[in-house]
Each structure stands twice: as C-alpha cells, then as structure tokens.
Write a protein that holds these residues in place. Sequence first.
Motif, PDB file in Angstrom:
ATOM      1  N   PHE A   1     -21.553  48.711  63.712  1.00 21.35           N
ATOM      2  CA  PHE A   1     -21.059  49.452  64.882  1.00 21.35           C
ATOM      3  C   PHE A   1     -20.384  48.508  65.866  1.00 21.35           C
ATOM      4  CE2 PHE A   1     -21.924  50.744  69.292  1.00 21.35           C
ATOM      5  CZ  PHE A   1     -21.259  51.974  69.340  1.00 21.35           C
ATOM      6  N   LEU A   2     -21.016  47.367  66.150  1.00 19.08           N
ATOM      7  CA  LEU A   2     -20.445  46.410  67.101  1.00 19.08           C
ATOM      8  C   LEU A   2     -19.172  45.766  66.558  1.00 19.08           C
ATOM      9  CD1 LEU A   2     -23.648  44.644  68.490  1.00 19.08           C
ATOM     10  CD2 LEU A   2     -22.154  46.273  69.678  1.00 19.08           C
ATOM     11  N   GLU A   3     -19.159  45.473  65.263  1.00 18.60           N
ATOM     12  CA  GLU A   3     -17.958  44.894  64.655  1.00 18.60           C
ATOM     13  C   GLU A   3     -16.758  45.823  64.835  1.00 18.60           C
ATOM     14  OE1 GLU A   3     -16.329  44.063  60.128  1.00 18.60           O
ATOM     15  OE2 GLU A   3     -18.478  43.866  60.526  1.00 18.60           O
ATOM     16  N   ALA A   4     -16.967  47.103  64.542  1.00 13.89           N
ATOM     17  CA  ALA A   4     -15.896  48.084  64.711  1.00 13.89           C
ATOM     18  C   ALA A   4     -15.514  48.226  66.181  1.00 13.89           C
ATOM     19  CB  ALA A   4     -16.337  49.425  64.136  1.00 13.89           C
ATOM     20  N   ALA A   5     -16.522  48.179  67.059  1.00 17.38           N
ATOM     21  CA  ALA A   5     -16.267  48.347  68.492  1.00 17.38           C
ATOM     22  C   ALA A   5     -15.363  47.238  69.031  1.00 17.38           C
ATOM     23  CB  ALA A   5     -17.586  48.358  69.250  1.00 17.38           C
TER      24      ALA A   5
ATOM     25  N   ALA B   1     -11.808  47.693  67.895  1.00 24.03           N
ATOM     26  CA  ALA B   1     -11.131  48.721  68.689  1.00 24.03           C
ATOM     27  C   ALA B   1     -10.768  48.196  70.077  1.00 24.03           C
ATOM     28  CB  ALA B   1     -12.018  49.956  68.809  1.00 24.03           C
ATOM     29  N   ALA B   2     -11.650  47.384  70.646  1.00 27.68           N
ATOM     30  CA  ALA B   2     -11.443  46.879  72.014  1.00 27.68           C
ATOM     31  C   ALA B   2     -10.221  45.974  72.124  1.00 27.68           C
ATOM     32  CB  ALA B   2     -12.690  46.141  72.489  1.00 27.68           C
ATOM     33  N   LYS B   3      -9.773  45.389  71.013  1.00 26.18           N
ATOM     34  CA  LYS B   3      -8.604  44.503  71.052  1.00 26.18           C
ATOM     35  C   LYS B   3      -7.361  45.247  71.542  1.00 26.18           C
ATOM     36  CE  LYS B   3     -10.311  41.673  67.210  1.00 26.18           C
ATOM     37  NZ  LYS B   3     -10.142  41.348  65.771  1.00 26.18           N
ATOM     38  N   ARG B   4      -7.329  46.564  71.343  1.00 28.35           N
ATOM     39  CA  ARG B   4      -6.176  47.367  71.746  1.00 28.35           C
ATOM     40  C   ARG B   4      -6.283  47.838  73.195  1.00 28.35           C
ATOM     41  NH1 ARG B   4      -5.570  52.231  68.452  1.00 28.35           N
ATOM     42  NH2 ARG B   4      -3.444  52.216  69.290  1.00 28.35           N
ATOM     43  N   HIS B   5      -7.387  47.494  73.867  1.00 30.02           N
ATOM     44  CA  HIS B   5      -7.614  47.957  75.235  1.00 30.02           C
ATOM     45  C   HIS B   5      -8.103  46.783  76.094  1.00 30.02           C
ATOM     46  CE1 HIS B   5      -7.311  52.201  73.888  1.00 30.02           C
ATOM     47  NE2 HIS B   5      -7.837  51.721  72.787  1.00 30.02           N
ATOM     48  N   PRO B   6      -7.260  45.795  76.295  1.00 28.60           N
ATOM     49  CA  PRO B   6      -7.704  44.566  76.968  1.00 28.60           C
ATOM     50  C   PRO B   6      -8.084  44.752  78.428  1.00 28.60           C
ATOM     51  CG  PRO B   6      -5.310  44.570  76.684  1.00 28.60           C
ATOM     52  CD  PRO B   6      -5.837  45.735  75.907  1.00 28.60           C
ATOM     53  N   THR B   7      -7.679  45.853  79.054  1.00 24.43           N
ATOM     54  CA  THR B   7      -7.995  46.040  80.476  1.00 24.43           C
ATOM     55  C   THR B   7      -9.396  46.611  80.696  1.00 24.43           C
ATOM     56  OG1 THR B   7      -7.037  48.269  80.537  1.00 24.43           O
ATOM     57  CG2 THR B   7      -5.570  46.407  81.016  1.00 24.43           C
ATOM     58  N   VAL B   8     -10.053  47.065  79.633  1.00 24.60           N
ATOM     59  CA  VAL B   8     -11.384  47.643  79.765  1.00 24.60           C
ATOM     60  C   VAL B   8     -12.438  46.540  79.697  1.00 24.60           C
ATOM     61  CG1 VAL B   8     -13.090  49.245  78.804  1.00 24.60           C
ATOM     62  CG2 VAL B   8     -10.647  49.837  78.765  1.00 24.60           C
ATOM     63  N   GLU B   9     -13.323  46.525  80.675  1.00 27.09           N
ATOM     64  CA  GLU B   9     -14.417  45.557  80.719  1.00 27.09           C
ATOM     65  C   GLU B   9     -15.539  46.026  79.793  1.00 27.09           C
ATOM     66  OE1 GLU B   9     -17.767  44.000  83.924  1.00 27.09           O
ATOM     67  OE2 GLU B   9     -15.894  44.911  84.643  1.00 27.09           O
ATOM     68  N   ILE B  10     -15.891  45.198  78.799  1.00 28.74           N
ATOM     69  CA  ILE B  10     -16.882  45.558  77.777  1.00 28.74           C
ATOM     70  C   ILE B  10     -18.213  44.882  78.070  1.00 28.74           C
ATOM     71  CG2 ILE B  10     -17.453  45.510  75.321  1.00 28.74           C
ATOM     72  CD1 ILE B  10     -15.066  47.234  75.885  1.00 28.74           C
ATOM     73  N   GLU B  11     -19.296  45.626  77.936  1.00 31.33           N
ATOM     74  CA  GLU B  11     -20.643  45.088  78.084  1.00 31.33           C
ATOM     75  C   GLU B  11     -21.516  45.600  76.945  1.00 31.33           C
ATOM     76  OE1 GLU B  11     -24.439  45.105  81.228  1.00 31.33           O
ATOM     77  OE2 GLU B  11     -22.808  46.574  81.428  1.00 31.33           O
ATOM     78  N   GLU B  12     -22.262  44.716  76.309  1.00 32.69           N
ATOM     79  CA  GLU B  12     -23.264  45.120  75.315  1.00 32.69           C
ATOM     80  C   GLU B  12     -24.591  45.383  76.014  1.00 32.69           C
ATOM     81  OE1 GLU B  12     -24.057  42.923  71.754  1.00 32.69           O
ATOM     82  OE2 GLU B  12     -21.990  42.174  71.662  1.00 32.69           O
TER      83      GLU B  12
END
Length: 341
Positions: free
Chosen positions: A186-190, A193-204
């Motif tokens: 799940f995290l690998e896929a996430a 996907a996040a590479k296409r949305h660089p402006t979104v701040e990601i937190e695990e």
Amino acid sequence: MENRVYKITLIEGDGIGHEVIPAARTVLEATGLSFVFDEAEAGWETFERIGTSVPEETVEKIERSDATLFGAATSPTKKVEGFFGAIRYLRRRLDLFANVRPAKYHPVPGATPGTDLIVVRENTEGLYVEQERRYARGRVAIADRVITYDASYRIVEFALELAERRRGQLALVHKANVLPLSDGLFLEAAYDAAKRHPTVEIEEVIVDACAMRLVRDPSQFDVLVMENLFGDIISDLTAGLVGGLGIAPSGNIGERAAIFEPVHGSAPDIAGKGIANPTATILSAAMMLDHLGESRVARVIEEAVDRVLESGPRTPDLGGRATTQEFAEAVAAKVQELLSA
C-alpha cells in the motif's frame, strides 16, 4: 439556458432507510433543481422477499442514473446461505472504489470544534473481499486480506487530488510495522502516486496512533487515506468527533457510478417510529449534489442543516422532539430562504 434534469435513483433499503430517504428527498425538492427520481430496492428485506439482496433491476437503474442515494441496509450477524450485504456487493459490482467520509463540525452536543477532515477509504478489497473459511473441525477460522498495487495506487491518487482541492495535506494510514508485505505494498503504491502531486504534504501515520491523535486533536488532519477495514473503523471514530453516526454522510464513488449514503445502519430499534435523525442522509444528498457539480446548492444545504441544528427543531437523539419529516421540512424551508436571499 435550460436547467439540467438529474436522474437520481433512491434506495430506501431497510429499517430507518424508509424514513430518512423521503426526508432527504424533501430537501432536494426544495433546492429548485430539476430531478427525476427512480425508486429501487436492496437490502435484507428485499432478500427475505425475493431471495436476493440486490436485484439486477436495481443495478441497471443505478447505472442509468446520474447518482444514487441509499438509505440503510441490515446484515445478519450470522452467515445466511445466499445472502450478501447489499452495499458491499454494489461497491464491488460497480467498482465504487472510493469511500469518502467527511467529518466536519456541526452545532450538536458532543461535537469537537475545529474538526474538518475527510477519511478516504479503499472500498473494494482488504478483508472485505469476504473470503473466509474454517479448518480443524471448525475450531480455526481464516480470512484473506487482499491488498493490490493497482487498487492502492488508485485510491491514493483519488485522495491526493482531493487534498489538492483542500489544504494540501494527506495522511497515509497503515500498519506496515506489523503487516510489512500487505501494508508495505500500500505504501509503495502511495509514494508512486505522490510523485505526480509534489505540492501535497505527505505524512505516514500508524493506524492506532492515528486513532489516538484524532481524539486528542482532529484539527491536525485534512485528508486521510487507508485500506478498507481501517477506513471503516477510523471513519466511525471521526463520526464520533462530530456528534455521532446520525450526523455522518458518505459517498461511494467510481468511474461510472456513485452511491451516497449515511454512515449509520438501519437502526431496527427505532425503525417505524418516525424519530430517526435524517441529518446524515441530507448531508449525503449535499455530497451528491457537489459530485454532480452543484457545489453552491450543496453548500446551501449544509448551511441550512447547521442553522436548523442550532435553533431547532431537533430530533430526539439530539434532545429535541421533532419527527424525521418535521426536521427535514425545517431544513427545506431554510434552504428556500437562503436561496432566495
């Protein structure tokens, strides 16, 4: 320019669904938008009557509609031969992969000020594939948990796009410290996907820590995305933050269909008494309008709900004496007032 006519399938389902769906229809009809309503059936009562919980005719009506509003469905706690949960079946059959459950502050007892977040739940796999079996003369039960790269990528992509339209924050909720293969996938896929949305701040966030943090301070979260079971549980927690399941709306969204429904169940203990709180269903109808591009009217419905919740009348679960329909009529009147202002 002539107004668009929206074709909406209404499914009351079971229990209080027979009360909250007509209530939501009352509010929709007050908006001045043009609707053609098509009624369909699904749920336990349907199964008892005709031997299936979702007739093929219902599926066809949903597919022909712009959107569907579903009330509530009952599922027995023991296995019943030939029965399948209506809403779970529809999610898989129509590939309604995204379960979207907002939790936003409303003026009701017990609600936490500052709460404004959305739980995005993967809707088609996990433990809810319902692949269970027993061994050792029935003394051992095993359930399969299915996590795929494609479904994980798709749901995180959906959540990223939602986060971009909001505050630009996304929490990836998981348990990869205990389930490194499935939640690790799940995290690998996430992150792909996040590479296409660089402006979104990601937190695990580990799922149990997520539950604790939500209770302590829900304002720290914006959009949260997770697999099916975690999403089911966490979204009930977030419903508790805003006053309970009677306030919590949701949407099941796919590429070719969308079904909106309150998070609560069929409440057989109060069914038929006319006292069920229709707020969650009315807010689900507002979500439906937002999905259809009628964002302004959706916001008006939300404001009307808040004003009625604040001043009354309220249903008994919120300390009032109003019937389901009386509450709906008060919201409908407020919608008309706001739209004409």
